[in-house]
Design a protein around this motif. Sequence first.
Motif, PDB file in Angstrom:
ATOM      1  N   THR B 302       0.856  -1.178   0.000  1.00 52.39           N
ATOM      2  CA  THR B 302       0.000   0.000   0.000  1.00 52.39           C
ATOM      3  C   THR B 302       0.891   1.226   0.000  1.00 52.39           C
ATOM      4  O   THR B 302       2.083   1.147   0.304  1.00 52.39           O
ATOM      5  N   TYR B 303       0.324   2.352  -0.381  1.00 50.97           N
ATOM      6  CA  TYR B 303       1.101   3.597  -0.411  1.00 50.97           C
ATOM      7  C   TYR B 303       0.128   4.746  -0.434  1.00 50.97           C
ATOM      8  O   TYR B 303      -1.047   4.564  -0.808  1.00 50.97           O
ATOM      9  N   ARG B 304       0.602   5.920  -0.044  1.00 51.63           N
ATOM     10  CA  ARG B 304      -0.254   7.099  -0.166  1.00 51.63           C
ATOM     11  C   ARG B 304      -0.236   7.495  -1.629  1.00 51.63           C
ATOM     12  O   ARG B 304       0.783   7.960  -2.137  1.00 51.63           O
ATOM     13  N   GLY B 305      -1.345   7.281  -2.310  1.00 48.20           N
ATOM     14  CA  GLY B 305      -1.414   7.521  -3.756  1.00 48.20           C
ATOM     15  C   GLY B 305      -2.132   8.811  -4.080  1.00 48.20           C
ATOM     16  O   GLY B 305      -2.275   9.684  -3.238  1.00 48.20           O
TER      17      GLY B 305
ATOM     18  N   LEU C 198       4.617   7.573  -8.909  1.00 46.88           N
ATOM     19  CA  LEU C 198       4.459   7.988  -7.514  1.00 46.88           C
ATOM     20  C   LEU C 198       5.785   7.931  -6.778  1.00 46.88           C
ATOM     21  O   LEU C 198       6.497   6.925  -6.839  1.00 46.88           O
ATOM     22  N   ASP C 199       6.075   9.003  -6.088  1.00 50.43           N
ATOM     23  CA  ASP C 199       7.302   9.106  -5.305  1.00 50.43           C
ATOM     24  C   ASP C 199       6.956   8.758  -3.866  1.00 50.43           C
ATOM     25  O   ASP C 199       6.329   9.557  -3.170  1.00 50.43           O
ATOM     26  N   THR C 200       7.303   7.549  -3.433  1.00 51.77           N
ATOM     27  CA  THR C 200       6.969   7.162  -2.068  1.00 51.77           C
ATOM     28  C   THR C 200       8.080   7.512  -1.091  1.00 51.77           C
ATOM     29  O   THR C 200       8.037   7.116   0.069  1.00 51.77           O
ATOM     30  N   HIS C 201       9.045   8.249  -1.593  1.00 55.07           N
ATOM     31  CA  HIS C 201      10.059   8.798  -0.696  1.00 55.07           C
ATOM     32  C   HIS C 201       9.453  10.042  -0.058  1.00 55.07           C
ATOM     33  O   HIS C 201       9.608  10.295   1.132  1.00 55.07           O
ATOM     34  N   GLN C 202       8.727  10.813  -0.871  1.00 52.93           N
ATOM     35  CA  GLN C 202       8.071  12.032  -0.409  1.00 52.93           C
ATOM     36  C   GLN C 202       6.574  11.854  -0.181  1.00 52.93           C
ATOM     37  O   GLN C 202       5.935  12.724   0.398  1.00 52.93           O
ATOM     38  N   GLY C 203       6.015  10.772  -0.674  1.00 54.00           N
ATOM     39  CA  GLY C 203       4.597  10.531  -0.462  1.00 54.00           C
ATOM     40  C   GLY C 203       3.683  11.345  -1.355  1.00 54.00           C
ATOM     41  O   GLY C 203       2.617  11.775  -0.935  1.00 54.00           O
ATOM     42  N   CYS C 204       4.108  11.558  -2.592  1.00 50.53           N
ATOM     43  CA  CYS C 204       3.269  12.337  -3.506  1.00 50.53           C
ATOM     44  C   CYS C 204       3.562  11.953  -4.948  1.00 50.53           C
ATOM     45  O   CYS C 204       4.545  11.283  -5.222  1.00 50.53           O
ATOM     46  N   PRO C 205       2.695  12.380  -5.875  1.00 47.20           N
ATOM     47  CA  PRO C 205       2.951  12.085  -7.286  1.00 47.20           C
ATOM     48  C   PRO C 205       4.257  12.746  -7.728  1.00 47.20           C
ATOM     49  O   PRO C 205       4.644  13.785  -7.176  1.00 47.20           O
ATOM     50  N   ALA C 206       4.942  12.147  -8.688  1.00 46.00           N
ATOM     51  CA  ALA C 206       6.210  12.683  -9.159  1.00 46.00           C
ATOM     52  C   ALA C 206       5.970  13.503 -10.417  1.00 46.00           C
ATOM     53  O   ALA C 206       5.514  12.979 -11.434  1.00 46.00           O
ATOM     54  N   VAL C 294       5.974   3.012  -8.775  1.00 44.79           N
ATOM     55  CA  VAL C 294       5.901   3.512  -7.404  1.00 44.79           C
ATOM     56  C   VAL C 294       7.329   3.404  -6.885  1.00 44.79           C
ATOM     57  O   VAL C 294       7.831   2.297  -6.721  1.00 44.79           O
ATOM     58  N   ALA C 295       7.985   4.521  -6.661  1.00 46.36           N
ATOM     59  CA  ALA C 295       9.434   4.460  -6.437  1.00 46.36           C
ATOM     60  C   ALA C 295      10.001   5.356  -5.344  1.00 46.36           C
ATOM     61  O   ALA C 295       9.462   6.433  -5.042  1.00 46.36           O
ATOM     62  N   THR C 296      11.086   4.899  -4.768  1.00 48.90           N
ATOM     63  CA  THR C 296      11.965   5.719  -3.949  1.00 48.90           C
ATOM     64  C   THR C 296      13.335   5.590  -4.613  1.00 48.90           C
ATOM     65  O   THR C 296      13.457   4.835  -5.577  1.00 48.90           O
ATOM     66  N   PRO C 297      14.367   6.283  -4.142  1.00 42.14           N
ATOM     67  CA  PRO C 297      15.684   6.093  -4.763  1.00 42.14           C
ATOM     68  C   PRO C 297      16.239   4.682  -4.535  1.00 42.14           C
ATOM     69  O   PRO C 297      17.255   4.313  -5.108  1.00 42.14           O
ATOM     70  N   TRP C 298      15.556   3.883  -3.707  1.00 39.24           N
ATOM     71  CA  TRP C 298      16.091   2.586  -3.296  1.00 39.24           C
ATOM     72  C   TRP C 298      15.173   1.416  -3.572  1.00 39.24           C
ATOM     73  O   TRP C 298      15.481   0.281  -3.200  1.00 39.24           O
ATOM     74  N   SER C 299      14.071   1.666  -4.203  1.00 33.36           N
ATOM     75  CA  SER C 299      13.096   0.597  -4.380  1.00 33.36           C
ATOM     76  C   SER C 299      12.066   1.021  -5.403  1.00 33.36           C
ATOM     77  O   SER C 299      11.834   2.216  -5.599  1.00 33.36           O
ATOM     78  N   TYR C 300      11.430   0.072  -6.045  1.00 32.95           N
ATOM     79  CA  TYR C 300      10.267   0.403  -6.866  1.00 32.95           C
ATOM     80  C   TYR C 300       9.408  -0.817  -7.089  1.00 32.95           C
ATOM     81  O   TYR C 300       9.852  -1.957  -6.874  1.00 32.95           O
ATOM     82  N   SER C 301       8.177  -0.557  -7.473  1.00 36.11           N
ATOM     83  CA  SER C 301       7.282  -1.642  -7.816  1.00 36.11           C
ATOM     84  C   SER C 301       6.393  -1.188  -8.960  1.00 36.11           C
ATOM     85  O   SER C 301       6.233   0.013  -9.217  1.00 36.11           O
ATOM     86  N   THR C 302       5.861  -2.161  -9.645  1.00 35.36           N
ATOM     87  CA  THR C 302       4.921  -1.908 -10.734  1.00 35.36           C
ATOM     88  C   THR C 302       3.939  -3.055 -10.780  1.00 35.36           C
ATOM     89  O   THR C 302       4.189  -4.129 -10.226  1.00 35.36           O
ATOM     90  N   TYR C 303       2.800  -2.819 -11.418  1.00 34.58           N
ATOM     91  CA  TYR C 303       1.792  -3.874 -11.530  1.00 34.58           C
ATOM     92  C   TYR C 303       0.855  -3.500 -12.657  1.00 34.58           C
ATOM     93  O   TYR C 303       0.774  -2.324 -13.033  1.00 34.58           O
ATOM     94  N   ARG C 304       0.151  -4.504 -13.182  1.00 35.78           N
ATOM     95  CA  ARG C 304      -0.850  -4.184 -14.192  1.00 35.78           C
ATOM     96  C   ARG C 304      -2.049  -3.648 -13.437  1.00 35.78           C
ATOM     97  O   ARG C 304      -2.727  -4.391 -12.727  1.00 35.78           O
ATOM     98  N   GLY C 305      -2.277  -2.349 -13.559  1.00 37.03           N
ATOM     99  CA  GLY C 305      -3.330  -1.688 -12.794  1.00 37.03           C
ATOM    100  C   GLY C 305      -4.551  -1.438 -13.648  1.00 37.03           C
ATOM    101  O   GLY C 305      -4.746  -2.037 -14.700  1.00 37.03           O
TER     102      GLY C 305
END
Lengths: 306, 306, 306, 306
Positions: B302-305, C198-206, C294-305
């Motif tokens: 989950t994440y803040r989207g 999505l930037d989950t390092h900052q918690g907002c869209p990139a 959905v990414a940070t500088p150290w991780s990311y994920s993707t999925y068929r949404g």
Amino acid sequence: MNEDVAVSATLNPALLTLDDLNAMDADDFVAALDGIFEHASWVAQAAAAGRPFATVTALHEGLMAAVRARPADDQIAFVSGHPDLAGKAARAGDMAAASVSEQAGLGFDRLSDEEFERFERLNAAYRARFGFPFVVCVRRLTRDAVLDSFERRLGNDRETELAAALTEIGYITRLRLVEKVDGPGMPKVAGRLSTHVLDTHQGCPAEHVRVELFEVGRSGRARLTEVFTNADGRPHGVLLGGGPLRAGTYELVFHIGDHFRAHGLALPEQPFLDVVPIRFGISDPEGHYHVPLVATPWSYSTYRGS
Amino acid sequence: MNEDVAVSATLNPALLTLDDLNAMDADDFVAALDGIFEHASWVAQAAAAGRPFATVTALHEGLMAAVRARPADDQIAFVSGHPDLAGKAARAGDMAAASVSEQAGLGFDRLSDEEFERFERLNAAYRARFGFPFVVCVRRLTRDAVLDSFERRLGNDRETELAAALTEIGYITRLRLVEKVDGPGMPKVAGRLSTHVLDTHQGCPAEHVRVELFEVGRSGRARLTEVFTNADGRPHGVLLGGGPLRAGTYELVFHIGDHFRAHGLALPEQPFLDVVPIRFGISDPEGHYHVPLVATPWSYSTYRGS
Amino acid sequence: MNEDVAVSATLNPALLTLDDLNAMDADDFVAALDGIFEHASWVAQAAAAGRPFATVTALHEGLMAAVRARPADDQIAFVSGHPDLAGKAARAGDMAAASVSEQAGLGFDRLSDEEFERFERLNAAYRARFGFPFVVCVRRLTRDAVLDSFERRLGNDRETELAAALTEIGYITRLRLVEKVDGPGMPKVAGRLSTHVLDTHQGCPAEHVRVELFEVGRSGRARLTEVFTNADGRPHGVLLGGGPLRAGTYELVFHIGDHFRAHGLALPEQPFLDVVPIRFGISDPEGHYHVPLVATPWSYSTYRGS
Amino acid sequence: MNEDVAVSATLNPALLTLDDLNAMDADDFVAALDGIFEHASWVAQAAAAGRPFATVTALHEGLMAAVRARPADDQIAFVSGHPDLAGKAARAGDMAAASVSEQAGLGFDRLSDEEFERFERLNAAYRARFGFPFVVCVRRLTRDAVLDSFERRLGNDRETELAAALTEIGYITRLRLVEKVDGPGMPKVAGRLSTHVLDTHQGCPAEHVRVELFEVGRSGRARLTEVFTNADGRPHGVLLGGGPLRAGTYELVFHIGDHFRAHGLALPEQPFLDVVPIRFGISDPEGHYHVPLVATPWSYSTYRGS
């Protein structure tokens, strides 16, 4: 609750070795295994002829084979000799010593009045329906899982339940055996629960994170342990292990907000993520469950790992 | 709790328009805005001179500017005229009608004895320390958040608290204003909470998933709503919206096990994932929070989207 | 390549309406649909009797039904009338105008000598084996996917391939029809590819993230488009849409390192994540593919949404 | 390229021990360390007085301290004695044996004409600007990273570059030293790259997954290794290790589609995920990089783990 069942011979000088059991005469063999099968020395007697056993696992299989070789009526009599889960028979003190300790670990002394009545009704209904007591290896199930299993098994037919009772006696006697005997090829009786906390905001393991583990039941929850992660993001010490895991529902609670605050991240008054619960089920008491948390202040993921 | 504050003119024929307010004479202007600022018609009187206002937001800013322009002593008197959160003043019925309805939504009638005593002590301590009542826009905070904010603000100095009280009166009056006036440039007073459930085991949105939303407090939790996802994995209807979100802690509970079972997946007796809780904090009452669940029977994230 | 096939009547005054087609006499109907089925006016002739059609989809189904109603030999003759994919027949100019434009979009003019020879051999082998040309709706496949499909279909039996040819002619004629006719119940011929960062390092869209889209083939890759994300983390404009997506392999390339650097994050000389490729396959030309990062500088994920 | 730099005494009987080095007389000490510092036996001479060294790390620090203690002019002369990266000096055979082997590992014999000219120009420009050769520990950088570092360092001032050259000579000599000397407190010179593949569709590690590792450069890519995962989802053998990792850009390529197909999952002709690339940067040659893949046919994630 999760006592170490694999006490080695060096810690317990009274522990028998497989070699000894293979070598001693049949009467000594039967006496040595007294308590594994309550009030049923014929089991060891029948199995003695299968020696020598190459592994402790084979020894246990040989004992269970002796039971499975019997006609259904004998098996029913055998099961009937197993102590009732929590009835007067327990209080009358006619159970073998081992059964008493297993039932103490159940937590049935913490049942509410309502649950106790439900339990008594289930117990009586089961015996009335099948003619033998409800047998379950309580060390492999949480209390909620025992009660659920009661309800579910009440719906089975007699043949299925007789087989289920033997399977459960298999688990019970296997646990007793590994506490008594040491040797090659020990049966796998211990499961393990581990976790790992990764901070993907910083790209490194999360140290000093407080993690609590709860057993979750319908009528409440009980905290089992609390750990703190080390520099590799893994707990000092073991979360759960040393014996069978109890099948049931659990919840890991990660105090991840404290971790991010400690690292100076400016989080809102109400951080998006502060205390993160992960609820999961354990179904395999001898399985390895690795339940990590990969988190930033804004996201997290978990998975059944290895 | 989250009543729709943006009632349009077509639904409420009594709703004023900004054009009307700009055009009418000053006395009518003051009368029209009666109730926005309790027992303080001078605010509207002072602001009337700032007309015409281009937007409703500018109108509100004009009203607040009238307050901020006063010397501190006048501001203190102004704040003192605001009803006490739950004291006798409320029961004496001398509050403006609007204040009564706001306090009814607080849930302070559900406080335990212990909490009520704590609340009363805080309230008295605050007044004793600062000489004016504790003012907070209760519609923007959960009850736990109100109590926490009490404790936190008690530690501030008088100047900070006077400013805080004015800010809160700004939030309170802004909510009252949007219920009364319609026009261009409405202030943003509504937040939104949404979710989305994706099944990455099958690679598609998860339909018919039951999702519950709880408000979580120190002394318990309260279920706010229950929704089911549609074919796009999104709830029918809104989770939270139509007004400010209450800052505080919440928990979304996804009954994802039922979804996987309904799709015929053979899961263990105790599935690894069955009921998945996601606990999160809302800090911005006017913010948009999108909290999705991306799940398989063995993993989720989950994440803040947005 | 992805020309807009749903040109509305208001943009193209020559576009026919379903109502017109239902109303005009049979000869006009046949003439109006000239070019949909090359050199086979009998199809429209046979379908004219099925009027009125309630939807454009039903019209197309009526036309295809006319073909499917014929005996196999007639179907073979019909398929044989369809232009060869890239043989002399194309150069001889005896194809209907529509076929020429479809083949121009294929990129077969960019084949290497080796690929061209392979293509020619496959084409000849197919015709020799089945007695009719290889027919495929090239707008629904990338070039690599066309070649793969050639190889795969060569292994089928004649009956299967005849059915496949008719299915493909169904896709081809459906695309031609929607460019010519407007009315209720248009067939769904357009797919869509979208993304979200999505930037989950900052918690907002990139915002302002550069994203490139490539078609990936065995012999190389071709960049299809480049976009930049807006404040909601979504591209300005469409990634792919307006017509059928070409089934095949693609790669989205996210220049996420630039985003993190622009936000002042102190990353190492060689950041862990800088340029992030996501390779995925499109199998459904009319499907909706949402491929977020959905990414940070150290991780990311993707999925068929969705 | 990643030769094992920690050859133990038992494998190489000629390996010196720290004890020996501490005990022998100064002349023997200098002779024993011949080749560590090319054409600069004064370094060992000056450091000999700092014996006994408690650890091999301290020995290396002592040697570097001898260099850093010298005035700038001496340091420049010292640096000038270090072989040029790829100029005639290399071909003239006047370098110490160790330098030759390091340059062979660079891959500079695989430069295109264009790159070679660029390299030559950079090399000459550097020497012209600073008056000493460009020195870099090539075993800690990919070729692209060496060229980038050339460009970047050309922009520094002389003082910064002299310090950089000494730091690089520190890395070079440290690698040479650990190949020659054994003892307590060995400097950490080896990094490690590992991976782990988890199938969250089935909830278990993914076995037999083919994973390729590429070095990625501006002008192309080179495959470094190919591994297959074991029953725990981890590669048989090591991905990268045994020496310093080369800082630069890499790509792990997971053939996850084959895994899902092998498990009988019915995937589309063009699966959504088939070959999954993960591109990442290594910045710390002595670091541990764990880059797992957690995947279903419809989603995946990765992170810098531990």
